[in-house]
Structure formats: structure tokens, C-alpha cells
Design an enzyme around this catalytic site. Sequence first.
Site, PDB file in Angstrom:
ATOM      1  CG  LEU A   1      11.513  -6.144   7.011  1.00  0.00           C
ATOM      2  CD1 LEU A   1      10.390  -5.895   6.010  1.00  0.00           C
ATOM      3  CD2 LEU A   1      10.966  -6.703   8.312  1.00  0.00           C
TER       4      LEU A   1
ATOM      5  CG  ASP B   1      -3.743  -9.236   7.975  1.00  0.00           C
ATOM      6  OD1 ASP B   1      -3.150  -8.365   7.325  1.00  0.00           O
ATOM      7  OD2 ASP B   1      -4.714  -9.883   7.533  1.00  0.00           O
TER       8      ASP B   1
ATOM      9  CE  LYS C   1      -2.119  -1.410   3.724  1.00  0.00           C
ATOM     10  NZ  LYS C   1      -1.827  -2.857   3.692  1.00  0.00           N
TER      11      LYS C   1
HETATM   12  C1  LIG Z   1       5.496  -2.419   0.766  1.00  0.00           C
HETATM   13  C2  LIG Z   1       5.313  -3.873   0.963  1.00  0.00           C
HETATM   14  C3  LIG Z   1       5.393  -4.923   0.038  1.00  0.00           C
HETATM   15  C4  LIG Z   1       5.130  -6.065   0.777  1.00  0.00           C
HETATM   16  C5  LIG Z   1       5.055  -7.462   0.294  1.00  0.00           C
HETATM   17  N1  LIG Z   1       6.426  -7.978   0.146  1.00  0.00           N
HETATM   18  C6  LIG Z   1       7.188  -8.619   1.046  1.00  0.00           C
HETATM   19  C7  LIG Z   1       8.377  -8.960   0.404  1.00  0.00           C
HETATM   20  C8  LIG Z   1       9.501  -9.751   0.926  1.00  0.00           C
HETATM   21  C9  LIG Z   1      10.026  -9.622   2.224  1.00  0.00           C
HETATM   22 CL1  LIG Z   1       9.378  -8.447   3.319  1.00  0.00          CL
HETATM   23  C10 LIG Z   1      11.080 -10.439   2.650  1.00  0.00           C
HETATM   24  N2  LIG Z   1      11.625 -11.372   1.850  1.00  0.00           N
HETATM   25  C11 LIG Z   1      11.136 -11.506   0.582  1.00  0.00           C
HETATM   26  N3  LIG Z   1      11.527 -12.349  -0.383  1.00  0.00           N
HETATM   27  C12 LIG Z   1      10.750 -12.093  -1.455  1.00  0.00           C
HETATM   28  C13 LIG Z   1      10.884 -12.826  -2.699  1.00  0.00           C
HETATM   29  C14 LIG Z   1      11.818 -13.813  -2.934  1.00  0.00           C
HETATM   30  N4  LIG Z   1      11.607 -14.252  -4.177  1.00  0.00           N
HETATM   31  C15 LIG Z   1      12.354 -15.297  -4.879  1.00  0.00           C
HETATM   32  N5  LIG Z   1      10.609 -13.598  -4.756  1.00  0.00           N
HETATM   33  C16 LIG Z   1      10.146 -12.705  -3.852  1.00  0.00           C
HETATM   34  C17 LIG Z   1       9.020 -11.794  -4.136  1.00  0.00           C
HETATM   35  N6  LIG Z   1       9.873 -11.103  -1.208  1.00  0.00           N
HETATM   36  C18 LIG Z   1      10.102 -10.716   0.088  1.00  0.00           C
HETATM   37  C19 LIG Z   1       8.245  -8.502  -0.911  1.00  0.00           C
HETATM   38  N7  LIG Z   1       7.052  -7.858  -1.021  1.00  0.00           N
HETATM   39  N8  LIG Z   1       4.964  -5.753   2.040  1.00  0.00           N
HETATM   40  O1  LIG Z   1       5.030  -4.424   2.158  1.00  0.00           O
END
Ligand SMILES: Cc1cc(Cn2cc(-c3c(Cl)cnc4nc(-c5cn(C)nc5C)[nH]c34)cn2)no1
Length: 273
Positions: free
Chosen positions: A92, A140, A25
Site C-alpha cells: 500500500l 465505511d 482485526k
Molecule cells: C491490519 C490493519 C491495520 C490498519 C490500520 N493502519 C493503516 C496504516 C497505514 C497505512 Cl495502510 C498507510 N500509511 C500509513 N502511515 C501510517 C502512519 C504514519 N505515521 C507517521 N504514523 C502512522 C501510524 N500508518 C499507515 C497503519 N495502520 N489497517 O489494517
Amino acid sequence: SGNQSQKKKWVLEDFEIGRALGKGKFGCVYLAREKKTQFVIALKVIFKNQVQAAKLEHQLRREIEIQAHLRHPNVLKLYGYFHDASRVYLILEYAKMGELYKYLQSHEDKKLPEPEVAQIMKQLASALIYCHAKGVIHRDIKPENIMLDSNGRVKIADFGWSVHAPNSRRDTVCGTLDYLPPEMILNMKHDFLVDNWSLGVLCYELLCGKPPFETKTYEETYYNITHTIYSFPPHVSDLACNLIRKMLVTPAEQRLTLPEVLEHPWIQMHNDS
Ligand SMILES: Cc1cc(Cn2cc(-c3c(Cl)cnc4nc(-c5cn(C)nc5C)[nH]c34)cn2)no1
């Protein structure tokens, strides 16, 4: 070391920014690497003006406060945070396999084998036992908020909607509990048990490819949830049905507790599978 990541004053120049991992968001999440250590992280960039416009600064502060103090193998770590004039940055843990939601979508008929679902349920129940013991309710739990790390390990992410339950107050002010009205005590228990319900909904969705109460209209879904109207497709084993039936119970205090989920035969039979 732990306290180092807490005390260190991070700045954007400490990181090399990679590809965008996802959009939310109020901002985006980028793959990033801390320059000195080459440590890979996920950098969540949130625009202050958008959070302010939505009057959610307090919720963002709570998300940071809560996630920064949680340490569990199945909770996505928040290593630190910093901000500049226009953005807040959350450092993170990077989950190598992304969101459980997308992993589900990549399966034909969007469902997972029972042994895999049992392993996921075991990890999430353990993570929620830890969170609840720290007085934190997630509120959630859904596939979008669960990340997959390597070798099928899951991590609860996005504590944007989590709260510190009153329970932590109840535990620390023993003695004066006598004066709390039953509805408040019940509510405290009640609050915690929302995660138990959502975990049951998640278990159903991972096994069946869709959530149990999903219908075409909001009103119908609302009616199904409040009257616990759902059914199982024929392929779901009796033990899995039995577990879900004991979690999707309207009187919250009659819901299976998280330790009871871990002890359930369906979870036990898939141990180390
Ligand atoms: C702003 C916002 C977007 C999101 C949703 N979101 C979380 C991630 C994310 C996080 Cl926080 C940590 N590790 C991740 N690894 C991935 C990932 C790995 N692969 C191979 N593909 C993806 C996609 N995403 C991660 C990304 N977006 N929350 O708040």
C-alpha cells in the site's frame, strides 16, 4: 511503471520491513521499503487463517480487487499484493502523517479549523465522485479510514467494506433497464448515497469534535440517526451548518450530491485557503 507493479510477482524478500504502523482485526501494517528502488510503502500483513475463521475471504478479495483498480490522488494506492502459505500481503501507499483519527485526537477538543475541514471535505468529495463513477461505494467513511499524507492531503483507505454497486451493471446493460423494478433502481441510487451521508457525519465530527448522533446507548443513537436528531455547538459557522444539514437528510435521493457539495459556498469560500 503501472503495469510493472501489476505483473511483477512480489515476494517478502523484495522488502526491508520497518516498524509496525498499526494493528487491525486480521493483521498489522508495517513501514517497509522495496530493496531495489528504496521505495517506501506500507505493507499490510493479513493472516489467512483469521480471515478464513471470520469467513471474510470474499470481502478481502473484493477489497484487493477494488483498491487495485482505483487511481486517484485522494485514494490510498494499492500497488500490488502477494501471499505465502499463511499470510496475504498488500503493498500500500505510505501516508506520511498516519490516520486522520489520531491527528484529530492530537488536537485539544479534537476539532479542526473550518478552512482545514473544508479542504478535507473537498478532497474526499472528489475521491468519492471518482469511486462512484467506477461503480464503487466505500460504505465505511470515518476518521479511522482516512489517512493523512504530507501537506494536509487526505487519502481514503481501507476498502474492506466497499462494494461494486449494481450501478455498474445498470450502466452497461442499457435498454434492459426498463424491466428493473423501481425499488431496485432506487436501491442502486440509495447505495451510492450512503457515502454522502457518512461524509456529512464526518464533516460534523471534524468541526465539532464528536459525531452528530453520538449518545451513551446504542438504542438512543439509533433513534437519533433514524429521526435525524442532532444539534450544532455555537462555534460552527452558519454556512457549515447549512452544508451539513443538506447532507444529513433521511430520504437518500434528497441528499446533496457530491458535485453539489463541491459547489457549496462553504467549500468555495475556503478554496486555496
Ligand atoms: C491490519 C490493519 C491495520 C490498519 C490500520 N493502519 C493503516 C496504516 C497505514 C497505512 Cl495502510 C498507510 N500509511 C500509513 N502511515 C501510517 C502512519 C504514519 N505515521 C507517521 N504514523 C502512522 C501510524 N500508518 C499507515 C497503519 N495502520 N489497517 O489494517
